[in-house]
Design a protein around this motif. Structure first.
Motif, PDB file in Angstrom:
ATOM      1  N   ALA A  37      -5.437 -34.464 -45.528  1.00 24.95           N
ATOM      2  CA  ALA A  37      -4.312 -33.351 -46.353  1.00 24.95           C
ATOM      3  C   ALA A  37      -3.927 -33.295 -44.536  1.00 24.95           C
ATOM      4  O   ALA A  37      -5.022 -32.898 -44.015  1.00 24.95           O
ATOM      5  CB  ALA A  37      -5.558 -32.438 -46.709  1.00 24.95           C
ATOM      6  N   ARG A  38      -2.568 -32.405 -44.736  1.00 17.47           N
ATOM      7  CA  ARG A  38      -2.779 -31.534 -43.701  1.00 17.47           C
ATOM      8  C   ARG A  38      -1.363 -30.769 -43.746  1.00 17.47           C
ATOM      9  O   ARG A  38      -0.200 -30.823 -44.840  1.00 17.47           O
ATOM     10  CB  ARG A  38      -1.410 -33.230 -43.100  1.00 17.47           C
ATOM     11  N   ARG A  39      -1.028 -30.007 -43.090  1.00 16.73           N
ATOM     12  CA  ARG A  39      -0.319 -29.062 -43.501  1.00 16.73           C
ATOM     13  C   ARG A  39       0.828 -29.093 -42.223  1.00 16.73           C
ATOM     14  O   ARG A  39       0.507 -29.221 -41.006  1.00 16.73           O
ATOM     15  CB  ARG A  39      -1.107 -27.158 -43.107  1.00 16.73           C
ATOM     16  N   GLY A  40       2.160 -28.947 -42.408  1.00 14.45           N
ATOM     17  CA  GLY A  40       3.007 -29.536 -41.767  1.00 14.45           C
ATOM     18  C   GLY A  40       2.399 -31.422 -41.104  1.00 14.45           C
ATOM     19  O   GLY A  40       2.548 -32.176 -41.405  1.00 14.45           O
ATOM     20  N   GLU A  41       2.803 -30.652 -39.379  1.00 17.91           N
ATOM     21  CA  GLU A  41       2.028 -32.430 -38.686  1.00 17.91           C
ATOM     22  C   GLU A  41       0.442 -31.840 -38.963  1.00 17.91           C
ATOM     23  O   GLU A  41      -0.061 -33.268 -38.273  1.00 17.91           O
ATOM     24  CB  GLU A  41       3.029 -32.841 -38.008  1.00 17.91           C
ATOM     25  N   GLU A  42       0.246 -31.058 -38.983  1.00 17.35           N
ATOM     26  CA  GLU A  42      -1.411 -30.954 -38.521  1.00 17.35           C
ATOM     27  C   GLU A  42      -1.517 -31.336 -39.265  1.00 17.35           C
ATOM     28  O   GLU A  42      -2.265 -30.928 -41.001  1.00 17.35           O
ATOM     29  CB  GLU A  42      -1.863 -29.333 -38.333  1.00 17.35           C
ATOM     30  N   SER A  43      -3.271 -32.300 -39.141  1.00  8.01           N
ATOM     31  CA  SER A  43      -4.126 -32.833 -40.047  1.00  8.01           C
ATOM     32  C   SER A  43      -5.369 -31.844 -40.196  1.00  8.01           C
ATOM     33  O   SER A  43      -5.707 -30.458 -39.371  1.00  8.01           O
ATOM     34  CB  SER A  43      -4.967 -34.161 -38.985  1.00  8.01           C
ATOM     35  N   LEU A  44      -5.873 -31.548 -41.594  1.00  9.33           N
ATOM     36  CA  LEU A  44      -6.521 -30.695 -42.133  1.00  9.33           C
ATOM     37  C   LEU A  44      -8.296 -31.219 -42.373  1.00  9.33           C
ATOM     38  O   LEU A  44      -7.997 -32.343 -42.628  1.00  9.33           O
ATOM     39  CB  LEU A  44      -5.868 -30.354 -42.958  1.00  9.33           C
ATOM     40  N   PRO A  45      -9.444 -30.088 -42.086  1.00  8.14           N
ATOM     41  CA  PRO A  45     -10.475 -31.348 -42.613  1.00  8.14           C
ATOM     42  C   PRO A  45     -10.481 -31.728 -43.671  1.00  8.14           C
ATOM     43  O   PRO A  45     -10.245 -30.655 -44.220  1.00  8.14           O
ATOM     44  CB  PRO A  45     -11.494 -29.936 -41.761  1.00  8.14           C
ATOM     45  N   SER A  46     -10.931 -32.429 -44.240  1.00 11.83           N
ATOM     46  CA  SER A  46     -11.495 -32.836 -46.225  1.00 11.83           C
ATOM     47  C   SER A  46     -12.885 -32.453 -45.949  1.00 11.83           C
ATOM     48  O   SER A  46     -13.067 -32.433 -47.244  1.00 11.83           O
ATOM     49  CB  SER A  46     -10.237 -34.170 -45.755  1.00 11.83           C
ATOM     50  N   GLY A  47     -13.462 -32.942 -45.165  1.00 12.44           N
ATOM     51  CA  GLY A  47     -15.371 -32.383 -45.420  1.00 12.44           C
ATOM     52  C   GLY A  47     -15.816 -33.586 -44.937  1.00 12.44           C
ATOM     53  O   GLY A  47     -15.254 -34.720 -45.448  1.00 12.44           O
ATOM     54  N   SER A  48     -17.004 -33.474 -45.906  1.00 11.66           N
ATOM     55  CA  SER A  48     -18.088 -34.980 -45.669  1.00 11.66           C
ATOM     56  C   SER A  48     -17.129 -35.528 -47.411  1.00 11.66           C
ATOM     57  O   SER A  48     -16.669 -35.219 -48.271  1.00 11.66           O
ATOM     58  CB  SER A  48     -19.467 -33.815 -46.966  1.00 11.66           C
ATOM     59  N   PRO A  49     -17.711 -37.036 -47.315  1.00 12.54           N
ATOM     60  CA  PRO A  49     -17.608 -37.376 -48.535  1.00 12.54           C
ATOM     61  C   PRO A  49     -17.307 -36.716 -49.799  1.00 12.54           C
ATOM     62  O   PRO A  49     -16.741 -37.361 -50.756  1.00 12.54           O
ATOM     63  CB  PRO A  49     -18.132 -39.264 -48.391  1.00 12.54           C
ATOM     64  N   GLN A  50     -18.641 -36.268 -50.098  1.00 11.13           N
ATOM     65  CA  GLN A  50     -18.471 -35.775 -51.720  1.00 11.13           C
ATOM     66  C   GLN A  50     -17.048 -35.074 -51.563  1.00 11.13           C
ATOM     67  O   GLN A  50     -16.909 -34.728 -52.835  1.00 11.13           O
ATOM     68  CB  GLN A  50     -19.618 -35.270 -52.066  1.00 11.13           C
ATOM     69  N   GLN A  51     -16.954 -34.153 -50.939  1.00  9.55           N
ATOM     70  CA  GLN A  51     -15.711 -32.853 -50.449  1.00  9.55           C
ATOM     71  C   GLN A  51     -14.524 -33.537 -50.954  1.00  9.55           C
ATOM     72  O   GLN A  51     -13.483 -33.952 -51.524  1.00  9.55           O
ATOM     73  CB  GLN A  51     -15.795 -32.311 -49.516  1.00  9.55           C
ATOM     74  N   ARG A  52     -14.474 -35.193 -50.159  1.00 10.49           N
ATOM     75  CA  ARG A  52     -13.630 -35.550 -49.758  1.00 10.49           C
ATOM     76  C   ARG A  52     -12.704 -35.746 -51.881  1.00 10.49           C
ATOM     77  O   ARG A  52     -12.130 -36.469 -52.476  1.00 10.49           O
ATOM     78  CB  ARG A  52     -13.135 -36.440 -49.544  1.00 10.49           C
ATOM     79  N   ALA A  53     -14.267 -36.559 -52.620  1.00 12.60           N
ATOM     80  CA  ALA A  53     -14.097 -36.882 -53.786  1.00 12.60           C
ATOM     81  C   ALA A  53     -13.501 -36.247 -54.709  1.00 12.60           C
ATOM     82  O   ALA A  53     -13.373 -36.064 -56.102  1.00 12.60           O
ATOM     83  CB  ALA A  53     -15.385 -37.996 -54.567  1.00 12.60           C
ATOM     84  N   LEU A  54     -14.555 -34.467 -54.911  1.00 12.84           N
ATOM     85  CA  LEU A  54     -14.150 -33.409 -55.122  1.00 12.84           C
ATOM     86  C   LEU A  54     -12.413 -33.064 -55.424  1.00 12.84           C
ATOM     87  O   LEU A  54     -11.695 -33.576 -56.182  1.00 12.84           O
ATOM     88  CB  LEU A  54     -14.509 -32.560 -54.593  1.00 12.84           C
ATOM     89  N   LEU A  55     -11.671 -33.234 -54.366  1.00  9.48           N
ATOM     90  CA  LEU A  55     -10.376 -33.312 -53.578  1.00  9.48           C
ATOM     91  C   LEU A  55      -9.845 -34.032 -54.669  1.00  9.48           C
ATOM     92  O   LEU A  55      -8.678 -34.000 -55.159  1.00  9.48           O
ATOM     93  CB  LEU A  55     -10.173 -33.130 -51.963  1.00  9.48           C
ATOM     94  N   ALA A  56     -10.662 -35.594 -54.066  1.00  7.39           N
ATOM     95  CA  ALA A  56      -9.134 -36.433 -55.206  1.00  7.39           C
ATOM     96  C   ALA A  56      -9.450 -36.316 -56.357  1.00  7.39           C
ATOM     97  O   ALA A  56      -8.195 -36.557 -57.259  1.00  7.39           O
ATOM     98  CB  ALA A  56     -10.020 -37.757 -54.172  1.00  7.39           C
ATOM     99  N   ALA A  57     -10.520 -36.171 -56.814  1.00  7.59           N
ATOM    100  CA  ALA A  57     -10.701 -35.621 -58.404  1.00  7.59           C
ATOM    101  C   ALA A  57     -10.051 -35.050 -58.301  1.00  7.59           C
ATOM    102  O   ALA A  57      -9.021 -34.821 -59.339  1.00  7.59           O
ATOM    103  CB  ALA A  57     -11.857 -35.637 -59.302  1.00  7.59           C
TER     104      ALA A  57
END
Length: 181
Positions: A37-57
Motif C-alpha cells: 500500500a502506498r499514499r502517493g510515493e510513500e510506502s505504507l506499512p502493511s503489517g504481518s503476513p496475516q495482516q497482509r492476507a486480510l488486506l489482500a482478501a
C-alpha cells in the motif's frame, strides 16, 4: 488471459456496496507481486503476513463486505487459532489506522475496502487487458499489444507474494492462470 473456474476455498461473495467507493487521497494498492500500500510515493506499512492476507482478501472482493468468519476462513482455512476473531479485529484496526477510516469500513458485521478501481493494480491490469482485447477485435493490433504490455508490466513477480492462507493460494493460482493465457 485465462478463465476463473471458481474458488476452491469457500469464501462466499457478499452483495456489492450500495454507496459509491470512497477514496482516501492518493492511496494505491498492489497485489500483482508483494502486497503493498502506498499514499502517493510513500510506502505504507502493511503489517504481518496475516495482516497482509486480510488486506489482500478485502481488496480482492472489489468493495463487497466480508464477514469476520469469511476472513478467518480466508486467512487460516480449517485450522484457525483460538483467538482468530480477535486477531482479525486487531489487523483491521491497524489497517484502518494506516489507511484511514474511510478506506476500511466496518459494514454489516464485516469489513469492506472503499477504493476506486484505479487504486488497485489488479483492476488497472484487468481494464488494460480488456481494452487490449477490444482493440484486437477492432483490428488495431498495435494498440492491443501496447495495452497488453501495460497490463503485464504491472506485475512485480508472483501475485500475493508471501501472503499465507488458502484463499491467497487459490487467488495466486487464479491470477497466474489469468496472466498466462
Amino acid at each position: 488471459m485465462g478463465r476463473d473456474n471458481g474458488p476452491r476455498v469457500r469464501v462466499p461473495e457478499q452483495r456489492a456496496p450500495e454507496r459509491a467507493a470512497v477514496e482516501e487521497a492518493g492511496l494505491y494498492f498492489s497485489l500483482l507481486g508483494p502486497v503493498r500500500a502506498r499514499r502517493g510515493e510513500e510506502s505504507l506499512p502493511s503489517g504481518s503476513p496475516q495482516q497482509r492476507a486480510l488486506l489482500a482478501a478485502l481488496l480482492l472482493r472489489g468493495g463487497r463486505t466480508a464477514t469476520a468468519a469469511e476472513l478467518i476462513d480466508a486467512i487460516w482455512g480449517e485450522d484457525p487459532p483460538s483467538q482468530a476473531l480477535a486477531a482479525v479485529r486487531t489487523y483491521a484496526s491497524r489497517l484502518r489506522k494506516t489507511l484511514g477510516p474511510l478506506t476500511l469500513a466496518s459494514d454489516s458485521g464485516g469489513y469492506a475496502m472503499r477504493i476506486g478501481p484505479e487504486a488497485l493494480d489488479l483492476t488497472v491490469a484487468q481494464d488494460r487487458a480488456s481494452d487490449a482485447e477490444k482493440a484486437r477485435a477492432s483490428g488495431d493490433r498495435c494498440r492491443a499489444r501496447t495495452l497488453l504490455n501495460e497490463a503485464l508490466g504491472l506485475w512485480d513477480g508472483e501475485a500475493l507474494a508471501s501472503v499465507p492462507g488458502p484463499y491467497a493460494e487459490y487467488q495466486r493460482s487464479r491470477l497466474e492462470e489469468w496472466r498466462l493465457p
